[in-house]
Design a protein around this motif. Structure first.
Motif, mmCIF file in Angstrom:
data_model
loop_
_atom_site.group_PDB
_atom_site.id
_atom_site.type_symbol
_atom_site.label_atom_id
_atom_site.label_comp_id
_atom_site.label_asym_id
_atom_site.label_seq_id
_atom_site.Cartn_x
_atom_site.Cartn_y
_atom_site.Cartn_z
ATOM 1 N N LEU A 91 0.919 -1.137 0.086
ATOM 2 C CA LEU A 91 0.094 0.336 0.337
ATOM 3 C C LEU A 91 0.881 1.643 0.123
ATOM 4 O O LEU A 91 1.951 1.523 0.438
ATOM 5 N N ALA A 92 0.625 2.227 -0.711
ATOM 6 C CA ALA A 92 1.198 3.723 -1.265
ATOM 7 C C ALA A 92 0.761 4.457 -0.667
ATOM 8 O O ALA A 92 -0.032 4.496 -0.852
ATOM 9 N N GLU A 93 0.955 5.212 -0.201
ATOM 10 C CA GLU A 93 0.888 6.910 -0.147
ATOM 11 C C GLU A 93 0.722 7.851 -0.791
ATOM 12 O O GLU A 93 2.516 8.386 -0.287
ATOM 13 N N ILE A 94 0.027 8.305 -1.443
ATOM 14 C CA ILE A 94 1.176 9.078 -2.495
ATOM 15 C C ILE A 94 0.878 11.144 -2.014
ATOM 16 O O ILE A 94 -0.569 10.885 -2.174
ATOM 17 N N ASP A 95 1.559 12.023 -2.528
ATOM 18 C CA ASP A 95 1.136 13.061 -2.073
ATOM 19 C C ASP A 95 0.790 13.906 -2.977
ATOM 20 O O ASP A 95 1.075 14.054 -4.307
ATOM 21 N N GLY A 96 -0.494 14.351 -2.791
ATOM 22 C CA GLY A 96 -1.105 15.563 -3.623
ATOM 23 C C GLY A 96 -2.728 13.663 -4.037
ATOM 24 O O GLY A 96 -2.579 12.769 -4.099
ATOM 25 N N TYR A 97 -2.944 14.456 -5.591
ATOM 26 C CA TYR A 97 -4.237 13.964 -5.611
ATOM 27 C C TYR A 97 -4.298 12.871 -7.146
ATOM 28 O O TYR A 97 -3.168 12.887 -8.051
ATOM 29 N N VAL A 98 -4.377 11.570 -6.982
ATOM 30 C CA VAL A 98 -4.155 11.056 -8.082
ATOM 31 C C VAL A 98 -5.743 10.363 -8.538
ATOM 32 O O VAL A 98 -6.098 9.505 -7.850
ATOM 33 N N GLY A 99 -6.216 10.143 -9.806
ATOM 34 C CA GLY A 99 -7.274 10.251 -10.037
ATOM 35 C C GLY A 99 -6.639 8.315 -10.773
ATOM 36 O O GLY A 99 -5.822 8.089 -11.200
ATOM 37 N N ASP A 100 -8.253 7.413 -11.318
ATOM 38 C CA ASP A 100 -8.219 6.712 -12.388
ATOM 39 C C ASP A 100 -7.240 6.655 -13.732
ATOM 40 O O ASP A 100 -6.160 5.800 -13.877
ATOM 41 N N ASP A 101 -7.714 7.542 -13.636
ATOM 42 C CA ASP A 101 -6.602 7.794 -15.337
ATOM 43 C C ASP A 101 -4.956 9.316 -15.447
ATOM 44 O O ASP A 101 -4.955 9.359 -15.917
ATOM 45 N N ASP A 102 -4.674 8.894 -13.943
ATOM 46 C CA ASP A 102 -3.847 9.426 -13.733
ATOM 47 C C ASP A 102 -2.972 9.691 -15.078
ATOM 48 O O ASP A 102 -2.478 8.937 -14.575
ATOM 49 N N PRO A 103 -2.436 10.268 -15.486
ATOM 50 C CA PRO A 103 -1.428 10.184 -16.674
ATOM 51 C C PRO A 103 0.057 9.067 -16.144
ATOM 52 O O PRO A 103 1.283 8.545 -16.566
#
Ligand SMILES: O=C(O)C(=O)C[C@]1(C(=O)O)C=C[C@@H](O)C=C1
Length: 289
Positions: A245-257
């Motif tokens: 499980l990775a927690e990422i800074d910022g918003y990542v949506g399903d279709d993030d390139p």
């Protein structure tokens, strides 16, 4: 020398009454506007009453404006109740909470966040909470924030491709744990909602690996794809390899390139990659709650 007359208690209470009347009238006006918001959502086919991203933006704006002796955490509690009531007025809204081993911490956090009048049901384990959300008997599920290598970790269950799958949508408490009986416990909420950014978010990704990868290598691959790892809070062993499980800074949506880039660079080392959701960073991390 003249001395100012001592304030008259009756006069002061009359002023409080006038302020209370004004507050209540404003809440009634707010209700009329929320009715129009609901109609506007229906007219544009915009799904769902509950908008956690918008709620976080409202709270941050009010927290920035807030000053004086009235506690910030209490102000947040008041607005949580207000916005939950306005969510319920727009349609069914119910919360399923993991309440295991008689430990009431998550229940307290859920009630403070989703409102004292929102129907809540206790469930003995995370699987039952997720079943209630998937089956539609609960709009939102409240679960412990994933950490470590716990058996029965619930977050792998959020993997999948369905557009309407349950996702992590908020983190609790948003301001202060108050008197919750959890001793530092924190929670996440999951719901079958399209995720939406609040402007200051973190996201969760599940990385299905072919074999264990050092944290530094995961961070390097993520950085090369433009993703900043905030934490790698949990891992499970699966027959085909570990899931991280990775927690990422910022918003990542399903279709993030950036996800495509990560898949490409990781190659065979990455068997699967799923966005598990995102949450608005709580006020308590940026300002004392
Ligand atoms: O802004 C909206 O979409 C609303 O429905 C209004 C409102 C609010 O009371 O401010 C209520 C529920 C949503 O979760 C977010 C905000």
């Amino acid at each position: 020398m003249t001395s100012a007359a001592a304030p008259n208690l009756d006069d002061l209470r009359r002023r409080i009454d006038a302020i209370d009347d004004g507050l209540l009238d404003l809440i009634h006006q707010r209700a009329t506007i929320v009715g129009a918001v609901a109609a506007a959502k229906r007219a544009t086919g915009s799904a769902g009453a509950f908008r956690p991203g918008r709620e976080a933006q409202v709270m941050r704006r009010l927290a920035a404006r807030h000053h004086g002796p009235f506690g910030l955490a209490t102000m947040v509690r008041l607005w949580r109740e207000i916005m939950c009531e306005f969510t319920r007025l727009q349609g069914p809204f119910a919360v399923a909470v993991q309440f295991a081993d008689g430990r009431p911490g998550l229940w307290d956090l859920a009630r403070d966040h989703f409102g004292a009048e929102t129907p809540m049901t206790p469930h003995g384990d995370a699987r039952a909470v997720l079943a209630a959300v998937d089956g539609g008997s609960a709009t939102v599920g409240v679960l412990p924030t994933p950490a470590g290598t716990a058996d029965g970790a619930w977050w792998p269950q959020l993997r999948g491709a369905a557009a309407d799958r349950a996702r992590i949508i908020s983190r609790l408490p948003f301001a202060s744990p108050g008197s919750a009986r959890g001793d530092g416990l924190d929670a996440v909420a999951v719901a079958r909602l399209p995720s939406e950014p609040s402007g200051d978010d973190r996201s969760f990704l599940a990385l299905d690996l072919a074999a264990p990868l050092p944290d530094a290598e995961i961070s390097r691959l993520a950085a090369a794809a433009g993703l900043s790892i905030h934490a790698l809070p949990a891992v499970i062993d699966a027959p085909d390899g570990p899931a991280r499980l990775a927690e990422i800074d910022g918003y990542v949506g399903d279709d993030d390139p950036r996800l495509g880039r990560l898949r490409e660079d990781a190659g065979q080392r990455l068997r699967g990659l799923t966005v598990l959701g995102a949450y608005a960073i709580p006020l308590s991390e940026s300002r004392a709650g």
